[in-house]
Design a protein around this motif. Structure first.
Motif, PDB file in Angstrom:
ATOM      1  N   ALA A  59       0.869  -1.180   0.000  1.00 27.41           N
ATOM      2  CA  ALA A  59       0.000   0.000   0.000  1.00 27.41           C
ATOM      3  C   ALA A  59       0.902   1.225   0.000  1.00 27.41           C
ATOM      4  O   ALA A  59       1.905   1.270   0.708  1.00 27.41           O
ATOM      5  CB  ALA A  59      -0.908   0.004   1.223  1.00 27.41           C
ATOM      6  N   SER A  60       0.539   2.187  -0.782  1.00 25.79           N
ATOM      7  CA  SER A  60       1.318   3.421  -0.822  1.00 25.79           C
ATOM      8  C   SER A  60       1.146   4.183   0.481  1.00 25.79           C
ATOM      9  O   SER A  60       0.213   3.932   1.261  1.00 25.79           O
ATOM     10  CB  SER A  60       0.844   4.292  -1.995  1.00 25.79           C
ATOM     11  N   ASP A  61       2.031   5.127   0.700  1.00 27.00           N
ATOM     12  CA  ASP A  61       1.902   5.982   1.881  1.00 27.00           C
ATOM     13  C   ASP A  61       0.574   6.730   1.863  1.00 27.00           C
ATOM     14  O   ASP A  61      -0.065   6.901   2.904  1.00 27.00           O
ATOM     15  CB  ASP A  61       3.067   6.976   1.961  1.00 27.00           C
ATOM     16  N   ALA A  62       0.145   7.147   0.690  1.00 30.13           N
ATOM     17  CA  ALA A  62      -1.133   7.855   0.578  1.00 30.13           C
ATOM     18  C   ALA A  62      -2.293   6.953   0.987  1.00 30.13           C
ATOM     19  O   ALA A  62      -3.194   7.372   1.712  1.00 30.13           O
ATOM     20  CB  ALA A  62      -1.329   8.367  -0.850  1.00 30.13           C
ATOM     21  N   THR A  63      -2.261   5.718   0.546  1.00 29.70           N
ATOM     22  CA  THR A  63      -3.317   4.768   0.907  1.00 29.70           C
ATOM     23  C   THR A  63      -3.324   4.522   2.407  1.00 29.70           C
ATOM     24  O   THR A  63      -4.382   4.485   3.040  1.00 29.70           O
ATOM     25  CB  THR A  63      -3.137   3.445   0.143  1.00 29.70           C
ATOM     26  N   ARG A  64      -2.165   4.384   2.996  1.00 35.46           N
ATOM     27  CA  ARG A  64      -2.086   4.188   4.457  1.00 35.46           C
ATOM     28  C   ARG A  64      -2.677   5.380   5.197  1.00 35.46           C
ATOM     29  O   ARG A  64      -3.379   5.219   6.190  1.00 35.46           O
ATOM     30  CB  ARG A  64      -0.639   3.972   4.889  1.00 35.46           C
ATOM     31  N   LEU A  65      -2.383   6.585   4.726  1.00 31.57           N
ATOM     32  CA  LEU A  65      -2.926   7.777   5.372  1.00 31.57           C
ATOM     33  C   LEU A  65      -4.449   7.831   5.274  1.00 31.57           C
ATOM     34  O   LEU A  65      -5.133   8.113   6.260  1.00 31.57           O
ATOM     35  CB  LEU A  65      -2.323   9.043   4.759  1.00 31.57           C
ATOM     36  N   VAL A  66      -4.979   7.549   4.091  1.00 27.07           N
ATOM     37  CA  VAL A  66      -6.427   7.607   3.904  1.00 27.07           C
ATOM     38  C   VAL A  66      -7.123   6.506   4.713  1.00 27.07           C
ATOM     39  O   VAL A  66      -8.078   6.779   5.438  1.00 27.07           O
ATOM     40  CB  VAL A  66      -6.807   7.484   2.407  1.00 27.07           C
ATOM     41  N   VAL A  67      -6.629   5.285   4.616  1.00 27.53           N
ATOM     42  CA  VAL A  67      -7.312   4.145   5.241  1.00 27.53           C
ATOM     43  C   VAL A  67      -7.079   4.096   6.748  1.00 27.53           C
ATOM     44  O   VAL A  67      -8.033   4.097   7.535  1.00 27.53           O
ATOM     45  CB  VAL A  67      -6.886   2.812   4.583  1.00 27.53           C
ATOM     46  N   SER A  68      -5.830   4.020   7.178  1.00 26.05           N
ATOM     47  CA  SER A  68      -5.540   3.832   8.610  1.00 26.05           C
ATOM     48  C   SER A  68      -5.735   5.098   9.422  1.00 26.05           C
ATOM     49  O   SER A  68      -6.529   5.123  10.365  1.00 26.05           O
ATOM     50  CB  SER A  68      -4.099   3.342   8.813  1.00 26.05           C
ATOM     51  N   THR A  69      -4.992   6.119   9.084  1.00 24.44           N
ATOM     52  CA  THR A  69      -5.005   7.341   9.883  1.00 24.44           C
ATOM     53  C   THR A  69      -6.299   8.121   9.692  1.00 24.44           C
ATOM     54  O   THR A  69      -6.837   8.672  10.649  1.00 24.44           O
ATOM     55  CB  THR A  69      -3.800   8.228   9.522  1.00 24.44           C
ATOM     56  N   GLY A  70      -6.831   8.123   8.489  1.00 22.05           N
ATOM     57  CA  GLY A  70      -8.049   8.878   8.208  1.00 22.05           C
ATOM     58  C   GLY A  70      -9.312   8.095   8.513  1.00 22.05           C
ATOM     59  O   GLY A  70      -9.957   8.300   9.536  1.00 22.05           O
ATOM     60  N   PHE A  71      -9.651   7.173   7.628  1.00 25.61           N
ATOM     61  CA  PHE A  71     -10.938   6.482   7.728  1.00 25.61           C
ATOM     62  C   PHE A  71     -11.081   5.686   9.023  1.00 25.61           C
ATOM     63  O   PHE A  71     -12.052   5.867   9.764  1.00 25.61           O
ATOM     64  CB  PHE A  71     -11.151   5.556   6.523  1.00 25.61           C
ATOM     65  N   MET A  72     -10.153   4.783   9.279  1.00 23.08           N
ATOM     66  CA  MET A  72     -10.328   3.879  10.421  1.00 23.08           C
ATOM     67  C   MET A  72     -10.279   4.606  11.763  1.00 23.08           C
ATOM     68  O   MET A  72     -10.988   4.236  12.694  1.00 23.08           O
ATOM     69  CB  MET A  72      -9.281   2.755  10.394  1.00 23.08           C
ATOM     70  N   SER A  73      -9.483   5.648  11.860  1.00 23.11           N
ATOM     71  CA  SER A  73      -9.421   6.361  13.141  1.00 23.11           C
ATOM     72  C   SER A  73     -10.671   7.193  13.384  1.00 23.11           C
ATOM     73  O   SER A  73     -11.019   7.484  14.525  1.00 23.11           O
ATOM     74  CB  SER A  73      -8.166   7.224  13.234  1.00 23.11           C
ATOM     75  N   SER A  74     -11.393   7.559  12.329  1.00 24.04           N
ATOM     76  CA  SER A  74     -12.658   8.278  12.502  1.00 24.04           C
ATOM     77  C   SER A  74     -13.845   7.329  12.576  1.00 24.04           C
ATOM     78  O   SER A  74     -14.856   7.647  13.193  1.00 24.04           O
ATOM     79  CB  SER A  74     -12.883   9.254  11.346  1.00 24.04           C
ATOM     80  N   PHE A  75     -13.731   6.187  11.937  1.00 24.73           N
ATOM     81  CA  PHE A  75     -14.805   5.197  11.981  1.00 24.73           C
ATOM     82  C   PHE A  75     -14.912   4.586  13.378  1.00 24.73           C
ATOM     83  O   PHE A  75     -16.000   4.485  13.933  1.00 24.73           O
ATOM     84  CB  PHE A  75     -14.561   4.116  10.929  1.00 24.73           C
ATOM     85  N   THR A  76     -13.791   4.187  13.927  1.00 23.63           N
ATOM     86  CA  THR A  76     -13.797   3.669  15.294  1.00 23.63           C
ATOM     87  C   THR A  76     -13.717   4.848  16.253  1.00 23.63           C
ATOM     88  O   THR A  76     -13.285   5.925  15.886  1.00 23.63           O
ATOM     89  CB  THR A  76     -12.610   2.721  15.537  1.00 23.63           C
ATOM     90  N   THR A  77     -14.113   4.619  17.506  1.00 24.16           N
ATOM     91  CA  THR A  77     -14.153   5.765  18.403  1.00 24.16           C
ATOM     92  C   THR A  77     -13.947   5.351  19.848  1.00 24.16           C
ATOM     93  O   THR A  77     -14.709   4.575  20.386  1.00 24.16           O
ATOM     94  CB  THR A  77     -15.475   6.528  18.259  1.00 24.16           C
ATOM     95  N   TYR A  78     -12.898   5.836  20.430  1.00 29.09           N
ATOM     96  CA  TYR A  78     -12.678   5.594  21.860  1.00 29.09           C
ATOM     97  C   TYR A  78     -13.418   6.627  22.696  1.00 29.09           C
ATOM     98  O   TYR A  78     -13.987   6.296  23.739  1.00 29.09           O
ATOM     99  CB  TYR A  78     -11.189   5.604  22.205  1.00 29.09           C
ATOM    100  N   SER A  79     -13.442   7.860  22.273  1.00 27.46           N
ATOM    101  CA  SER A  79     -14.068   8.909  23.087  1.00 27.46           C
ATOM    102  C   SER A  79     -15.572   8.690  23.229  1.00 27.46           C
ATOM    103  O   SER A  79     -16.137   8.857  24.316  1.00 27.46           O
ATOM    104  CB  SER A  79     -13.780  10.290  22.502  1.00 27.46           C
ATOM    105  N   THR A  80     -16.236   8.300  22.151  1.00 24.57           N
ATOM    106  CA  THR A  80     -17.667   8.019  22.243  1.00 24.57           C
ATOM    107  C   THR A  80     -17.908   6.798  23.110  1.00 24.57           C
ATOM    108  O   THR A  80     -18.820   6.779  23.941  1.00 24.57           O
ATOM    109  CB  THR A  80     -18.269   7.817  20.838  1.00 24.57           C
ATOM    110  N   PHE A  81     -17.093   5.773  22.943  1.00 22.56           N
ATOM    111  CA  PHE A  81     -17.185   4.581  23.784  1.00 22.56           C
ATOM    112  C   PHE A  81     -17.054   4.957  25.261  1.00 22.56           C
ATOM    113  O   PHE A  81     -17.852   4.533  26.094  1.00 22.56           O
ATOM    114  CB  PHE A  81     -16.088   3.584  23.367  1.00 22.56           C
TER     115      PHE A  81
END
Length: 119
Positions: A59-81
């Motif tokens: 996966a490119s660095d761009a893909t990692r940023l979009v998927v891991s740091t962007g999407f997954m970190s906003s999709f999952t939520t510790y603060s709401t939990f």
């Protein structure tokens, strides 16, 4: 490069936050089923992505940023939990904590096995 990285994270984060909101409003209250669902599904998906990109595909660095740091970190939520757990009665709060951690960790381990099995 920094502006581009920030934009990629923001785009992924926007999509992740909207997806989380859609799941949360679709599942019933008073127990926070939506947050539990996104945290477990997110743990599994992130596990697939992390183990998959480490062991099977690139996966490119761009893909990692979009998927891991962007999407997954906003999709999952510790603060709401955490905030939803704080307002539950003690027995439900304990069940929510155990459920989020046990199921989330199990989901990551399952994802690892899925990636290895498919190799």
């Amino acid at each position: 490069m920094q502006r581009r990285a920030a934009l990629l994270v923001a785009l992924g984060g926007f999509a992740g936050a909207l997806s989380r909101h859609a799941v949360t409003i679709a599942l019933p209250e008073p127990f926070p089923w939506g947050t539990l669902a996104v945290n477990v599904v997110g743990a599994f998906a992130l596990g697939l992505f992390v183990y998959g990109t480490r062991e099977r595909w690139r996966a490119s660095d761009a893909t990692r940023l979009v998927v891991s740091t962007g999407f997954m970190s906003s999709f999952t939520t510790y603060s709401t939990f955490a905030s939803e757990t704080a307002v539950l009665e003690p027995t439900l709060a304990a069940a929510n904590v155990v459920g989020n951690y046990a199921l989330g960790f199990s989901a990551v381990l399952l994802a690892r096995e899925v990636v290895r099995w498919r190799s």
